[in-house]
Design an enzyme around this catalytic site. Structure first.
Site, PDB file in Angstrom:
ATOM      1  N   GLU A 174       0.794  -1.206   0.108  1.00 26.62           N
ATOM      2  CA  GLU A 174       0.007   0.052   0.089  1.00 26.62           C
ATOM      3  C   GLU A 174       0.773   1.220  -0.116  1.00 26.62           C
ATOM      4  O   GLU A 174       0.597   2.087   0.904  1.00 26.62           O
ATOM      5  CB  GLU A 174      -0.922  -0.090   1.174  1.00 26.62           C
ATOM      6  CG  GLU A 174      -1.810  -1.111   0.995  1.00 26.62           C
ATOM      7  CD  GLU A 174      -3.022  -0.777   2.004  1.00 26.62           C
ATOM      8  OE1 GLU A 174      -3.123  -0.173   2.965  1.00 26.62           O
ATOM      9  OE2 GLU A 174      -4.114  -1.814   1.818  1.00 26.62           O
ATOM     10  N   GLU A 293      -5.388  -8.254  -0.416  1.00 29.24           N
ATOM     11  CA  GLU A 293      -6.094  -7.987   0.642  1.00 29.24           C
ATOM     12  C   GLU A 293      -7.611  -7.572   0.384  1.00 29.24           C
ATOM     13  O   GLU A 293      -7.867  -6.797  -0.242  1.00 29.24           O
ATOM     14  CB  GLU A 293      -5.498  -6.722   1.491  1.00 29.24           C
ATOM     15  CG  GLU A 293      -4.244  -6.930   2.022  1.00 29.24           C
ATOM     16  CD  GLU A 293      -3.763  -5.623   3.050  1.00 29.24           C
ATOM     17  OE1 GLU A 293      -4.877  -5.242   3.576  1.00 29.24           O
ATOM     18  OE2 GLU A 293      -2.621  -5.521   3.094  1.00 29.24           O
TER      19      GLU A 293
HETATM   20  O1  AHR Z   1      -5.189  -6.054   7.019  1.00 23.61           O
HETATM   21  C1  AHR Z   1      -4.946  -4.842   7.747  1.00 23.61           C
HETATM   22  C2  AHR Z   1      -4.328  -3.667   7.349  1.00 23.61           C
HETATM   23  O2  AHR Z   1      -5.088  -3.201   5.900  1.00 23.61           O
HETATM   24  C3  AHR Z   1      -2.965  -3.979   6.221  1.00 23.61           C
HETATM   25  O3  AHR Z   1      -1.912  -3.825   7.257  1.00 23.61           O
HETATM   26  C4  AHR Z   1      -2.810  -2.842   5.594  1.00 23.61           C
HETATM   27  O4  AHR Z   1      -2.259  -3.170   4.165  1.00 23.61           O
HETATM   28  C5  AHR Z   1      -4.350  -2.421   5.129  1.00 23.61           C
HETATM   29  O5  AHR Z   1      -4.573  -1.063   5.124  1.00 23.61           O
END
Ligand code: AHR
Length: 502
Positions: A174, A293
């Site tokens: 990210e 994610e």
């Molecule tokens: O999964 C929780 C968080 O969400 C992770 O650390 C991050 O990559 C995202 O913002």
């Protein structure tokens, strides 16, 4: 329109081969994911390395093919060298992403050992926040080079004669997000990512790399971020990442259940952006996507705001998932399957305790949350070819999203097993939905079972006190007649209709 839903599936109308890695997951050094989750020395269920066997067996039942590690936001401030070598010499560090203390008692080698037992591959994310090209090549040398160099010999000294052969590596996490340690512009990140990619592949040409896409469709820099990053990295990486979390903040369940439509839209526009760069570069290569994610995440937001900083493994991001969350997760899994031609990896974020399908009590038991079940069903039965779902369904509108089909569904054809599995969610909160599936090209079918996850209370959860309040039953009413299957999908339900072919 009739109130019945119809679905036509044909063995010749294939979206793509499903890459089993779309059933991947994620473990971050965050909250109790590692400490108190997968690793808890002294726990009655811990093995000699401190790995919780009760948690391992819940994970093994999910058949998770790949797990992203060690972060997440955590990785952007992490020095991987803190987590190798004798445990008594490893430093405790202030962890700035989640404002905790990281004791480094679990690191690269422990994770590789653990993943072998869990039956999963490692997707390692490198730190491109505070670290750069040098550490990128060093960690690949430590993990994957056979011997005869400083870092590979150090691994051998640490007790690992054979290289770990980690195949999949994420180039940071990210990096578009201002919250990220070492946040970068798309230009800055694109340059760093491509230079890191080059040296990593010079150390081990067999690895595959994932470049960071946007951390969500709502980012102001999306999709320009994707275009710029791809412009720099297209020839050097195999995947571009996507991240998405949804929440029912407004307690508007009809809208919440439709969020997977936005997820599909996100996938389509990232695909288009990659293909634009492909055209611009006159490239023959097609960029694949890693949705590394995705989940529901909102229940724990308020508790996390009140959390005291600088604790070791505090209970952060501990969402307790409801029945309706399981339906959203089911719809999101169907969205991934509908895009099986381009989404080749995906990670349910996360796996244990932290926005996770599995919860544990420190020193106590482990249990499955509601979202565990759609994840398990798709991972087990959703392997093979994803078939184009020609769907007719009555629809509804909300103030936020319109034209929402009550039926969300996909069919998966497993040629080896000679089975077709229909995954279906009925988004209707009031009424059951009659469904007819026409499997015209498959000939006669038999229903093996019709699994259903449902509960009259959409806010019902599994908990330490009632770990099995929400579990699937096999009393679904699907019936086959020749190549047609009819079922009535209960209101607000997740359905798995397993069919054997002649
Ligand atoms: O999964 C929780 C968080 O969400 C992770 O650390 C991050 O990559 C995202 O913002």
């Amino acid at each position: 329109m009739s109130i019945q839903a119809k679905m036509i599936v044909d063995k010749d109308f294939v979206i793509g081969n499903i890459d089993e890695r779309i059933y991947g997951s994620f473990i971050e050094h965050l909250g109790r994911a590692v400490y108190g989750g997968i690793y808890e020395p002294g726990h009655p269920e811990a093995d000699e390395q401190g790995f919780r066997k009760d948690v391992l067996s819940l994970i093994q039942a999910l058949r998770v093919p790949i797990i992203r590690y060690p972060g997440g936001n955590f990785v952007s401030g992490y020095d991987w060298k803190d987590g190798i070598g004798p445990k008594d010499q490893r430093p405790s560090r202030l962890e700035l992403a989640w404002r905790t203390v990281e004791p480094n008692q679990f690191g690269l080698n422990e994770f590789v050992d653990w993943s072998r037992i869990a039956g999963t591959d490692v997707m390692w994310a490198i730190n491109l926040g505070t670290q750069g090209i040098d550490e990128a090549r060093n960690i690949v040398e430590y993990a994957n080079h056979s011997s005869g160099s400083y870092w590979s010999d150090l691994r051998i000294k640490h007790g690992y004669e054979k290289p770990h052969a980690i195949k999949t590596w994420c180039l940071g996490n990210e990096m578009d997000g201002p919250w990220q340690i070492g946040h970068k512009t798309a230009e800055e990140y694109g340059r760093l990512a491509v230079e890191s990619a080059k040296v990593m592949k010079w150390v081990d040409p067999t690895i595959e790399l994932v470049a960071c896409g946007s951390s969500g469709k709502g980012m102001a820099t999306y999709p320009e971020w994707e275009a710029t990053v791809m412009d720099h990295t297209y020839d050097h990486v195999e995947y571009l990442s996507l991240h998405t979390y949804y929440g029912n903040h407004e307690n508007d369940t009809p809208t919440f259940l439709a969020r997977s439509i936005e997820m599909e839209d996100f996938i389509r526009s990232v695909t288009a952006t990659c293909d634009y760069i492909k055209a611009k570069k006159r490239s023959k290569k097609t960029m694949m996507l890693s949705f590394d994610e995705w989940n529901v995440w909102f229940h724990s937001n308020e508790a996390d705001r009140k959390m005291d900083p600088w604790q070791i493994a505090p209970p952060q991001l501990e969402d307790i998932y409801t029945m309706e969350d399981a339906l959203v997760v089911g719809c999101m899994l169907i969205a991934l399957l509908k895009n099986a031609d381009r989404v080749k990896m995906a990670c349910l974020a996360q796996l244990v305790n932290v926005i996770a399908p599995i919860m544990t009590e420190n020193g106590g038991p482990a249990w499955a949350q509601t979202i565990y079940y759609p994840y398990m069903h798709t991972s087990i039965y959703g392997r093979g070819k994803a078939l184009v779902p020609l769907v007719q369904s009555p629809k509804y509108d909300t103030k936020v999203i319109t034209d929402i089909p009550y039926l969300e569904s996909i069919a998966v054809y497993n040629e080896e097993q000679n089975e077709v599995t229909i995954f279906a969610v009925n988004r209707d909160l009031e009424n059951s939905l009659p469904l007819e599936v026409d499997l015209r090209s498959f000939g006669e079918c038999k229903v093996i079972e019709h699994l259903v996850l449902e509960n009259n209370d959409l806010k019902a959860v599994n908990s330490l006190a009632q770990p099995n309040r929400i579990t699937p039953h096999t009393n679904g009413n699907a019936k086959a007649d020749g190549s047609k299957v009819n079922a009535s999908l209960s209101k607000a339900s997740w359905n798995v209709i397993r069919l054997s072919l002649q």
